[in-house]
Design a protein around this motif. Sequence first.
Motif, PDB file in Angstrom:
ATOM      1  N   LEU A   1       0.830  -1.359   0.003  1.00 11.17           N
ATOM      2  CA  LEU A   1       0.223   0.089   0.050  1.00 11.17           C
ATOM      3  C   LEU A   1       0.951   1.432   0.066  1.00 11.17           C
ATOM      4  CD1 LEU A   1      -2.790  -0.959   2.522  1.00 11.17           C
ATOM      5  CD2 LEU A   1      -3.252  -0.177   0.212  1.00 11.17           C
TER       6      LEU A   1
ATOM      7  N   SER B   1     -11.546  -4.422   2.196  1.00 12.10           N
ATOM      8  CA  SER B   1     -10.717  -5.244   1.189  1.00 12.10           C
ATOM      9  C   SER B   1      -9.574  -4.563   0.561  1.00 12.10           C
ATOM     10  CB  SER B   1     -11.573  -5.992   0.351  1.00 12.10           C
ATOM     11  OG  SER B   1     -12.513  -6.926   0.887  1.00 12.10           O
ATOM     12  N   VAL B   2      -8.283  -5.338   0.249  1.00 12.94           N
ATOM     13  CA  VAL B   2      -7.277  -4.508  -0.231  1.00 12.94           C
ATOM     14  C   VAL B   2      -6.798  -5.402  -1.616  1.00 12.94           C
ATOM     15  CG1 VAL B   2      -4.867  -4.076   0.016  1.00 12.94           C
ATOM     16  CG2 VAL B   2      -6.401  -3.655   2.047  1.00 12.94           C
TER      17      VAL B   2
ATOM     18  N   GLU C   1      -7.559   0.174  -1.317  1.00 10.49           N
ATOM     19  CA  GLU C   1      -8.355  -0.389  -0.501  1.00 10.49           C
ATOM     20  C   GLU C   1     -10.020  -0.162  -0.954  1.00 10.49           C
ATOM     21  OE1 GLU C   1      -8.221   1.268   3.850  1.00 10.49           O
ATOM     22  OE2 GLU C   1     -10.149   0.260   4.435  1.00 10.49           O
TER      23      GLU C   1
ATOM     24  N   TRP D   1      -7.880  -2.686   8.111  1.00  9.10           N
ATOM     25  CA  TRP D   1      -8.699  -2.438   7.139  1.00  9.10           C
ATOM     26  C   TRP D   1     -10.254  -2.967   7.460  1.00  9.10           C
ATOM     27  CZ3 TRP D   1      -4.189  -5.038   6.033  1.00  9.10           C
ATOM     28  CH2 TRP D   1      -3.065  -4.186   5.821  1.00  9.10           C
TER      29      TRP D   1
END
Length: 493
Positions: free
Chosen positions: A146, A157-158, A153, A219
């Motif tokens: 990231l 969720s990423v 994101e 997250w």
Amino acid sequence: MHLFQTQHIKLYNTLSGQKEAFKPINEGHVGMYVCGPTVYSNVHLGNVRTFMSFDMVFRYLKHLGYKVRFVRNITDAGHLENDADAGEDRIAKKARLEEIEPMEVVQRYTVDFHNILNKFNFLPPSIEPTATGHIIEQIEIIKTILDKGLAYEVNGSVYFDVLKYNETKQYGILSKRNVEDLIHNTRELDGQSDKKNPQDFALWKKAEPQHIMRWPSPWSDGFPGWHLECTAMSTKYLGDHFDIHGGGMDLKFPHHECEIAQGEACNDASPVNYWMHANMLIMNGKKMAKSTGNFILPNEIFSGDNPHITKAYAPSVARFFMLQAHYRSILDFTNNGLLASEKGFYRLMDAINIMDELKSSESSSITILDWKQSCYDAMNDDFNSPILIANLFEGVKFINQIKEGNASLTHDDLEIFKATMNAFVFDILGLVNVTKVETSTDKLSGAVELLIQIRQQARANKDFALSDKIRDELAEVGIQLQDGKEGTTFSTN
RNA sequence: GGCAUCAUGGCCGAGUGGCUAGGCAGAGGUCUGCAAAACCUUCUACAGCGGUUCGAAUCCGCUUGAUGCCUCCA
């Protein structure tokens, strides 16, 4: 002095598409990672073939004197049945169907996996890490990616940003695909709305309320993406850059492609020098896979309880069958193939069983060092076990010729020969001499020797009815008498 | 449909620009009371069509077929 200083391996690297001289990053040391099973059901024979290929590689590297750290993971975190945003994971599904905890599913099939591999005489890996034991490491990797701007994101969720990555790197370098082709050929799937592009893959998934396997993260409460665990575990134990990464051919894309992308994203360098892919085991011309039902379980081979085979086979027979094909070739599992291998296997074992009785001579009629080197040449050439086995049958011929007095070896040559046969058959191919174990029981030997004496007496008296009765009835219980020039011996198959 | 890999004798399965793979099965022989085992000898091949080459089953192109991946999968 180590063997690897004189025996040089060439191995096929999927990355380059050709055989390359193997040169470890640190001389004398090899780091090898192999993608292990997802433990949501019994391991089938196709799974076993892949792991067996790398067991052989591991064994040979060790034999050459390399200090090998071999990491093979257990995937015990649930992954979705498809890459859409919704769906049930396999372990959770199994847990629901069997009315047990997901971790009970994991435990049950991990134990099964180990049991089966033990029966096939696998060496345990140096480290066998689990995905759920490395959630923190996976979260740290996501943070790094990231930070590099190569992931985004959405709703907890990423996802890995494949197009962004592809601007500076090459997504598809392993599987020889390019992103444009992928875009053109992506099937329409429901529920992919969270992704910017269908090619993007999950690093972290937010868990639905009913999803049991879940962990906290920056997250969301969720679980890691499938491809991430291997990056986390391989780099943790082998470093950001290591020698060999192996797995089944079916993992080449997308799994290994994604691993490369993740590794590159974190370290700006390709994580692995040599990518090795074991080819598929098919059965009656079709892929062996749990999802299609076209598969056979190892225990069914040992028991004979499967419609595709006519009898039970010893684990080493199945192992021998699979090693008679090169690991990069597709191998078709058939009953006839297994029958042929079984005969060959026992012929090899019978010869080895009489090896210790061979008498040395004043001179050698065989250049044993040339033969020995040809065994190494076979394995050095991308672990060519079929060629090695052909050489070992050459060795069988030597044994029988020496026994018959048609060939000779000096004491020293004979010792080299025996040591080489044993090293390749047992240490490197990992076969188990089942016949030796059975015949080594002294009580059985004594009883059979007595019967052989009685039969000799009967033959001397020309009482062939009795002598044949002894021979035939022993054969019925699996003991074969062999009349040679120097008397009668026996073997059990 | 796209990408990749592969296509070898009765079966399984290696390898290679000119020289025996190997296993199983088959044929003949030696040995044996007869067998079995073992040993010796031996048969059948490189998907099809073009091209490169002194020479290709091996390199190139096309055709056909198979398998894998393209959605979880060893």
